[in-house]
Write a protein that holds these residues in place. Structure first.
Motif, PDB file in Angstrom:
ATOM      1  N   ARG A  83       0.875  -1.174   0.000  1.00 38.36           N
ATOM      2  CA  ARG A  83       0.000   0.000   0.000  1.00 38.36           C
ATOM      3  C   ARG A  83       0.907   1.216   0.000  1.00 38.36           C
ATOM      4  O   ARG A  83       1.810   1.331   0.825  1.00 38.36           O
ATOM      5  CB  ARG A  83      -0.905   0.006   1.216  1.00 38.36           C
ATOM      6  CG  ARG A  83      -2.001  -1.016   1.108  1.00 38.36           C
ATOM      7  CD  ARG A  83      -2.850  -0.993   2.359  1.00 38.36           C
ATOM      8  NE  ARG A  83      -4.002  -1.834   2.148  1.00 38.36           N
ATOM      9  CZ  ARG A  83      -5.249  -1.381   2.093  1.00 38.36           C
ATOM     10  NH1 ARG A  83      -5.506  -0.114   2.284  1.00 38.36           N
ATOM     11  NH2 ARG A  83      -6.241  -2.207   1.866  1.00 38.36           N
ATOM     12  N   GLU A  89      -3.680   9.793  -3.444  1.00 35.74           N
ATOM     13  CA  GLU A  89      -4.557   8.627  -3.338  1.00 35.74           C
ATOM     14  C   GLU A  89      -3.781   7.410  -2.831  1.00 35.74           C
ATOM     15  O   GLU A  89      -2.673   7.127  -3.302  1.00 35.74           O
ATOM     16  CB  GLU A  89      -5.165   8.312  -4.709  1.00 35.74           C
ATOM     17  CG  GLU A  89      -6.164   7.203  -4.697  1.00 35.74           C
ATOM     18  CD  GLU A  89      -6.760   6.948  -6.073  1.00 35.74           C
ATOM     19  OE1 GLU A  89      -7.681   6.124  -6.145  1.00 35.74           O
ATOM     20  OE2 GLU A  89      -6.306   7.541  -7.066  1.00 35.74           O
ATOM     21  N   ARG A  91      -2.986   3.654  -2.846  1.00 35.29           N
ATOM     22  CA  ARG A  91      -3.081   2.619  -3.888  1.00 35.29           C
ATOM     23  C   ARG A  91      -2.697   1.269  -3.294  1.00 35.29           C
ATOM     24  O   ARG A  91      -1.845   1.181  -2.407  1.00 35.29           O
ATOM     25  CB  ARG A  91      -2.137   2.933  -5.049  1.00 35.29           C
ATOM     26  CG  ARG A  91      -2.265   4.303  -5.644  1.00 35.29           C
ATOM     27  CD  ARG A  91      -3.559   4.547  -6.321  1.00 35.29           C
ATOM     28  NE  ARG A  91      -3.686   3.683  -7.477  1.00 35.29           N
ATOM     29  CZ  ARG A  91      -4.778   3.592  -8.233  1.00 35.29           C
ATOM     30  NH1 ARG A  91      -5.836   4.314  -7.945  1.00 35.29           N
ATOM     31  NH2 ARG A  91      -4.827   2.784  -9.248  1.00 35.29           N
ATOM     32  N   ALA A  92      -3.334   0.215  -3.793  1.00 35.90           N
ATOM     33  CA  ALA A  92      -2.989  -1.171  -3.436  1.00 35.90           C
ATOM     34  C   ALA A  92      -2.245  -1.765  -4.622  1.00 35.90           C
ATOM     35  O   ALA A  92      -2.795  -1.881  -5.720  1.00 35.90           O
ATOM     36  CB  ALA A  92      -4.241  -1.974  -3.128  1.00 35.90           C
ATOM     37  N   ARG A 106      -4.430  -0.606  -7.993  1.00 35.16           N
ATOM     38  CA  ARG A 106      -5.825  -0.197  -7.866  1.00 35.16           C
ATOM     39  C   ARG A 106      -6.008   0.642  -6.609  1.00 35.16           C
ATOM     40  O   ARG A 106      -5.166   0.587  -5.708  1.00 35.16           O
ATOM     41  CB  ARG A 106      -6.759  -1.392  -7.886  1.00 35.16           C
ATOM     42  CG  ARG A 106      -6.473  -2.478  -6.903  1.00 35.16           C
ATOM     43  CD  ARG A 106      -7.433  -3.663  -7.118  1.00 35.16           C
ATOM     44  NE  ARG A 106      -6.933  -4.951  -6.768  1.00 35.16           N
ATOM     45  CZ  ARG A 106      -6.147  -5.737  -7.481  1.00 35.16           C
ATOM     46  NH1 ARG A 106      -5.714  -5.337  -8.635  1.00 35.16           N
ATOM     47  NH2 ARG A 106      -5.779  -6.906  -7.070  1.00 35.16           N
ATOM     48  N   PRO A 107      -7.103   1.386  -6.530  1.00 40.62           N
ATOM     49  CA  PRO A 107      -7.365   2.153  -5.301  1.00 40.62           C
ATOM     50  C   PRO A 107      -7.480   1.207  -4.121  1.00 40.62           C
ATOM     51  O   PRO A 107      -8.103   0.157  -4.209  1.00 40.62           O
ATOM     52  CB  PRO A 107      -8.683   2.859  -5.581  1.00 40.62           C
ATOM     53  CG  PRO A 107      -8.832   2.856  -7.062  1.00 40.62           C
ATOM     54  CD  PRO A 107      -8.112   1.649  -7.558  1.00 40.62           C
ATOM     55  N   ALA A 108      -6.872   1.604  -3.000  1.00 45.01           N
ATOM     56  CA  ALA A 108      -6.910   0.776  -1.807  1.00 45.01           C
ATOM     57  C   ALA A 108      -8.248   0.927  -1.113  1.00 45.01           C
ATOM     58  O   ALA A 108      -8.797   2.023  -1.029  1.00 45.01           O
ATOM     59  CB  ALA A 108      -5.780   1.156  -0.864  1.00 45.01           C
ATOM     60  N   LYS A 109      -8.776  -0.197  -0.631  1.00 45.08           N
ATOM     61  CA  LYS A 109      -9.996  -0.164   0.171  1.00 45.08           C
ATOM     62  C   LYS A 109      -9.596   0.065   1.617  1.00 45.08           C
ATOM     63  O   LYS A 109      -8.665  -0.551   2.116  1.00 45.08           O
ATOM     64  CB  LYS A 109     -10.761  -1.482   0.036  1.00 45.08           C
ATOM     65  CG  LYS A 109     -11.216  -1.753  -1.364  1.00 45.08           C
ATOM     66  CD  LYS A 109     -11.898  -3.107  -1.445  1.00 45.08           C
ATOM     67  CE  LYS A 109     -12.278  -3.414  -2.872  1.00 45.08           C
ATOM     68  NZ  LYS A 109     -12.815  -4.760  -3.025  1.00 45.08           N
ATOM     69  N   ASN A 110     -10.275   0.917   2.282  1.00 48.57           N
ATOM     70  CA  ASN A 110      -9.930   1.202   3.685  1.00 48.57           C
ATOM     71  C   ASN A 110     -10.345   0.123   4.599  1.00 48.57           C
ATOM     72  O   ASN A 110     -11.004  -0.659   4.712  1.00 48.57           O
ATOM     73  CB  ASN A 110     -10.507   2.532   4.119  1.00 48.57           C
ATOM     74  CG  ASN A 110      -9.829   3.664   3.376  1.00 48.57           C
ATOM     75  OD1 ASN A 110      -8.708   3.503   2.930  1.00 48.57           O
ATOM     76  ND2 ASN A 110     -10.497   4.760   3.243  1.00 48.57           N
TER      77      ASN A 110
END
Length: 110
Positions: A83, A89, A91-92, A106-110
């Motif tokens: 991460r 932003e 990112r993962a 991809r966008p990281a999920k919290n």
């Protein structure tokens, strides 16, 4: 030259079946056990392989690409799960440990 090659190929295609071979029976290797595909430890172990890059090298590559700061690093399923912040932003990332190539971003999920 091409003509002579064609004659040689056609000549080999028209050779008769050698005596003693039954054209209806399968080759003898059909009855043998299959060869092992891969005989080694687990490919997706809990730690990088001996040919993998050092984590510091992978982090340096990511810093060079603009991923800063790196907030977490974990080795799961044969890949580095990282991460990092890119721009503003989180990112993962999934990174190949052998060459440092980013496999997924991809966008990281919290």
């Amino acid at each position: 030259m091409i003509f002579l090659t064609a004659i040689a190929l056609v000549g080999n295609l028209t050779n008769p079946i050698p005596p003693g071979l039954d054209s209806n029976s399968p080759p003898p290797f059909y009855n043998s056990p299959p060869a092992p595909i891969y005989d080694s430890p687990d490919l997706y172990g809990a730690e990088p392989s001996v040919i993998a890059l050092d984590l510091s090298t992978i982090k340096a590559k990511l810093y060079g690409l603009g991923f800063n700061p790196i907030t977490s690093v974990e080795f799961v399923g044969g890949r580095w799960k990282i991460r990092a912040v890119y721009g503003r932003e989180l990112r993962a990332l999934e990174v190949n440990p052998d060459n440092g190539i980013i496999i997924a971003d991809r966008p990281a999920k919290n």
